[in-house]
Enzyme design. Structure first.
Site, PDB file in Angstrom:
ATOM      1  N   SER A 150       6.160   3.709  -0.697  1.00 47.82           N
ATOM      2  CA  SER A 150       6.062   4.671   0.399  1.00 47.82           C
ATOM      3  C   SER A 150       6.933   4.204   1.549  1.00 47.82           C
ATOM      4  CB  SER A 150       4.606   4.782   0.872  1.00 47.82           C
ATOM      5  OG  SER A 150       4.520   5.437   2.117  1.00 47.82           O
ATOM      6  N   TYR A 163      -2.903   0.935   3.498  1.00 44.00           N
ATOM      7  CA  TYR A 163      -2.010   1.553   2.506  1.00 44.00           C
ATOM      8  C   TYR A 163      -0.597   0.997   2.645  1.00 44.00           C
ATOM      9  CZ  TYR A 163       0.720   5.397   0.369  1.00 44.00           C
ATOM     10  OH  TYR A 163       1.588   6.157  -0.380  1.00 44.00           O
ATOM     11  N   LYS A 167       1.509  -1.133  -0.146  1.00 39.94           N
ATOM     12  CA  LYS A 167       2.805  -0.673  -0.653  1.00 39.94           C
ATOM     13  C   LYS A 167       3.906  -1.689  -0.360  1.00 39.94           C
ATOM     14  CE  LYS A 167       1.719   3.343  -2.481  1.00 39.94           C
ATOM     15  NZ  LYS A 167       1.795   3.546  -3.943  1.00 39.94           N
TER      16      LYS A 167
END
Length: 253
Positions: A150, A163, A167
Site C-alpha cells: 500500500s 496497517y 505493509k
C-alpha cells in the site's frame, strides 16, 4: 499470438490470489484467467469465492478453484497450499492480496486484538504462505510471488498506522524473499494507492477525492487499472524484475 499476447501469456499457469473474491484481488484473478491461467480464489467467505470462481470459469473457460481460508491464521495456510497442489500439482504465481485496515477513533483506542489482527493478516500470513509456496516453486524450477502492499507503507497516516506498519514490513519481506528464493523465483511488491473498490464505500469520498488533487493524476484509481502492473509481475514480461516495488498510485508525491 501478437507480440504483447506472448509477452504476457499465462497459458496453463496456476495463479493463487488471496483476497481474490472481491476488489483488486478479483480484478487480478480475472485478468490472469483471461491470459490463460487457472486461478485459485482464496478468501474468508466461501460463498464469495465460489461466486467469483464460477464467474471466471464462465467468462474465460479456465478452471477456477475456490478455497475458504483466513490468511491471518498460520495453521490454516498449510491446508490451502496442500489443496492447491493436490488440485493442480503446482502454483506458478502467488498474489498475496488479502488485507484489512480497520477504522479506530484514536491511536490510544487501538487494542492489542486489533493490532494483532492487522499484523497477522497483512504481514504474518503472507510470510507463511510465501515460504510454503516459494520453497515448492524453487523445487519446481521457478515462479513469481507478488506482495500487494500500500502507498501507506511509504506515506503512513495516523488513521491507518498499524496497517501501514504491517505493509512496510511486507515491503521488507519482498526484498528478503527475493534473495532467499532467487535466482529462479521472483518476488516483488505491487504498491497500490487508493482505489475505488467496495472497501472505499467506508471512506469519506469527498475528502479523499479532494486529497487526490495532490496526486500527479489528480484522481482515485479505478479497479481495472491495477491489471497492467499485476500482469507484468505475474508474467515473463518481468523476467529481470525482482525485489522491486511497482507503484500504482496515480503519482502520490
Amino acid at each position: 499470438m501478437g507480440y504483447a499476447d506472448e509477452l504476457f501469456d499465462l497459458t496453463d499457469r496456476v495463479v493463487m490470489v488471496t483476497g481474490g473474491s472481491r476488489g483488486l484481488g478479483r480484478e487480478m484473478a480475472f485478468a490472469a484467467a483471461q491470459c490463460g491461467a487457472d486461478a485459485i480464489i482464496a478468501s474468508r467467505k466461501y460463498e464469495s469465492c465460489v461466486a467469483t470462481a464460477e464467474e471466471i470459469a464462465a467468462a474465460t473457460g479456465r478452471t477456477a478453484f475456490p478455497y475458504q481460508v483466513h490468511v491471518g491464521r498460520w495453521d490454516e495456510l498449510d491446508g490451502l497450499v496442500d489443496a492447491a497442489y493436490e488440485r493442480f500439482g503446482k502454483v506458478d504465481v502467488l498474489i498475496n492480496n488479502a488485507g484489512m485496515s480497520p477504522l479506530y477513533e484514536s491511536l490510544g483506542s487501538v487494542t492489542e486484538k486489533l493490532f494483532d489482527a492487522v499484523v497477522n493478516l497483512n504481514l504474518k500470513g503472507p510470510f507463511r504462505l510465501s515460504t510454503l509456496v516459494g520453497e515448492r516453486m524453487v523445487a519446481d524450477g521457478g515462479g513469481s510471488i507478488i506482495n500487494v502492499s500500500s502507498s501507506g507503507s511509504r506515506r503512513p497516516r495516523p488513521e491507518q498506522l498499524p496497517y501501514s506498519a504491517a505493509k512496510a514490513g511486507l515491503n521488507a519481506l519482498t526484498e528478503g524473499l527475493a534473495l532467499a528464493f532467487g535466482p529462479t523465483v521472483r518476488v516483488n511488491t505491487l504498491m497500490p494507492g487508493p482505489f475505488l473498490t467496495d472497501i472505499s464505500k467506508a471512506w469519506d469520498i469527498p475528502a479523499t477525492t479532494k486529497g487526490a488533487q495532490h496526486f500527479a493524476l489528480k484522481r482515485l484509481g479505478n479497479p481495472p487499472e491495477i491489471i497492467g502492473a499485476a500482469l507484468f509481475l505475474a508474467s515473463d514480461a518481468s523476467s529481470y524484475t525482482t525485489g522491486s516495488i511497482i507503484r500504482c498510485d496515480g503519482g502520490i508525491p
